[in-house]
Design an enzyme around this catalytic site. Sequence first.
Site, PDB file in Angstrom:
ATOM      1  N   TYR A  79       0.913  -1.223  -0.009  1.00 35.40           N
ATOM      2  CA  TYR A  79      -0.043  -0.167  -0.135  1.00 35.40           C
ATOM      3  C   TYR A  79       0.895   1.254  -0.031  1.00 35.40           C
ATOM      4  O   TYR A  79       0.398   2.188  -0.378  1.00 35.40           O
ATOM      5  CB  TYR A  79      -1.011  -0.054   1.218  1.00 35.40           C
ATOM      6  CG  TYR A  79      -2.066  -1.101   1.319  1.00 35.40           C
ATOM      7  CD1 TYR A  79      -1.971  -2.141   0.173  1.00 35.40           C
ATOM      8  CD2 TYR A  79      -2.897  -1.188   2.070  1.00 35.40           C
ATOM      9  CE1 TYR A  79      -3.055  -3.007   0.478  1.00 35.40           C
ATOM     10  CE2 TYR A  79      -3.895  -2.021   2.100  1.00 35.40           C
ATOM     11  CZ  TYR A  79      -3.939  -3.155   1.213  1.00 35.40           C
ATOM     12  OH  TYR A  79      -4.926  -4.177   1.146  1.00 35.40           O
TER      13      TYR A  79
ATOM     14  N   ASP B 180      -2.627 -18.233   2.781  1.00 40.24           N
ATOM     15  CA  ASP B 180      -3.964 -19.220   1.993  1.00 40.24           C
ATOM     16  C   ASP B 180      -4.211 -20.205   3.149  1.00 40.24           C
ATOM     17  O   ASP B 180      -5.225 -20.349   3.252  1.00 40.24           O
ATOM     18  CB  ASP B 180      -3.140 -19.814   0.726  1.00 40.24           C
ATOM     19  CG  ASP B 180      -1.530 -20.367   0.557  1.00 40.24           C
ATOM     20  OD1 ASP B 180      -1.197 -20.031   1.688  1.00 40.24           O
ATOM     21  OD2 ASP B 180      -1.446 -20.676  -0.412  1.00 40.24           O
TER      22      ASP B 180
ATOM     23  N   ASP C  93      -5.446  -6.838   5.747  1.00 41.80           N
ATOM     24  CA  ASP C  93      -6.543  -6.135   5.522  1.00 41.80           C
ATOM     25  C   ASP C  93      -7.617  -7.202   5.148  1.00 41.80           C
ATOM     26  O   ASP C  93      -8.725  -7.260   5.397  1.00 41.80           O
ATOM     27  CB  ASP C  93      -5.948  -5.357   4.242  1.00 41.80           C
ATOM     28  CG  ASP C  93      -7.302  -4.296   3.908  1.00 41.80           C
ATOM     29  OD1 ASP C  93      -8.264  -4.207   4.551  1.00 41.80           O
ATOM     30  OD2 ASP C  93      -6.852  -3.587   2.765  1.00 41.80           O
TER      31      ASP C  93
ATOM     32  N   ASP D 141     -11.287  -8.892   7.224  1.00 40.02           N
ATOM     33  CA  ASP D 141     -12.672  -8.821   6.584  1.00 40.02           C
ATOM     34  C   ASP D 141     -13.158 -10.168   6.614  1.00 40.02           C
ATOM     35  O   ASP D 141     -14.259 -10.362   6.952  1.00 40.02           O
ATOM     36  CB  ASP D 141     -12.493  -8.312   5.177  1.00 40.02           C
ATOM     37  CG  ASP D 141     -13.001  -7.049   4.928  1.00 40.02           C
ATOM     38  OD1 ASP D 141     -12.738  -6.178   5.731  1.00 40.02           O
ATOM     39  OD2 ASP D 141     -13.674  -6.433   4.006  1.00 40.02           O
TER      40      ASP D 141
END
Length: 379
Positions: A155, A237, A261, A265
């Site tokens: 980012y 993963d 991030d 979620d």
Amino acid sequence: MSILDISALPKENSSMATIAVLPGDGIGPEVTAQAVKVLAVTAEVFGLQLQFDRALIGGQAIDETGESLPAETEALCKRSAAVLLGAVGGPKWDNPDAETRPEQGLLKLRFGLGLYANLRPVKPSRFLRSASVIKEEVLEGVDLIVVRELTGGLYFGQPSRIWQSDDHWQAVDTLSYTEGEINRILHKAFQIATSRKRKVTSVDKQNVLSTSRLWRRLATQMASSYSSVTLEHLLVDACSMHLVTKPSTFDVIVTENMFGDILTDEASVLAGSLGMLPSASLGEGGIGLYEPIHGSAPDIAGTDKANPIGTILSGAMLLRYTLQQEAAAQAVEKAVESVLERGYRTVDIRQPGTTLVGTAEMGDLVSAAVRASSGAAGK
Ligand code: NAD
């Protein structure tokens, strides 16, 4: 052990603490209004002096000033004890060619305040277990915290751009981490684990990425300084699968910016809704930034449907980490539990046999529960 250097911060019932309130876009103003309402009542009950100063950020700031983080907002945040933020962004400002985008304001603020550690606790309410799509028995005992690196990685890495060469488009983003950036977030995670269940899961993609191989090596080295803490390594993963198949096996998950991030979620599914989860962003500078993990939810903005609990619980984290008011933080958390126990629900966590309430009413109910609990305790 404290996980934030609080030497410069107000102690029990001392002088006025200024909280910068940045409502932002979409449902941001609705949910921050409820958190401020609850914090104001909690301050009254616990004899704290809080001052709330509002400022612009994100799309609304672009509309009014041309900047996603006006200098005035940045200055207010830097002279405040903490920042309470709603969310930024929305379709109005989604033009990919725009020079200024709402998210830039938030990234600049996090970076400017040196907030490299984003703490996202996930402890599903026992009254919401049946609201989750995950089986109730899988949710039994889930109490984890994701420690996400916040000011490095993809980012922030440069170069990051899209360009046209000859007959095709190309784009590049850069994933880069230094030893110092990795070590300080690992330290934070290990410190937090010492006051919890003493387990750290370090999440990476070391089979593919060089930054992950460095991350894994440093995590292994750091574990030798924290002999009471067990370290495990997990590929991102595999972690995404374990988060929904055996979430109760986690204690502290530490990972880089983008993995954190995405994983948080996913973890919000455990709590029943994205609207339930709070976060705290901390650094060495003493100022903490507190915000729900969700975005600006433009699809429900202005309809009184947003769940304010994630933002209210972010306020509890502010009381705990910045103001060091553990009793007040727990009072807010217990108030949320009592409102859920009595069957009040916003639409995102609605279940059969419960009472549907709007954003503002949920804020009123939690505020009243904080006040009632203080009465019960004889305050
Ligand atoms: P989102 O989190 O805003 O919404 C995803 C879904 O969850 C939507 O259906 C929304 O209605 C629902 N939802 C979110 N918060 C809720 C709440 N409190 N109560 C009830 N339902 C809730 O994510 P998105 O739709 O991908 O993004 C919308 C905008 O938010 C975009 O502009 C994005 O860039 C921005 N965003 C901002 C932040 C931030 O400010 N930290 C984070 C993520 C996304």
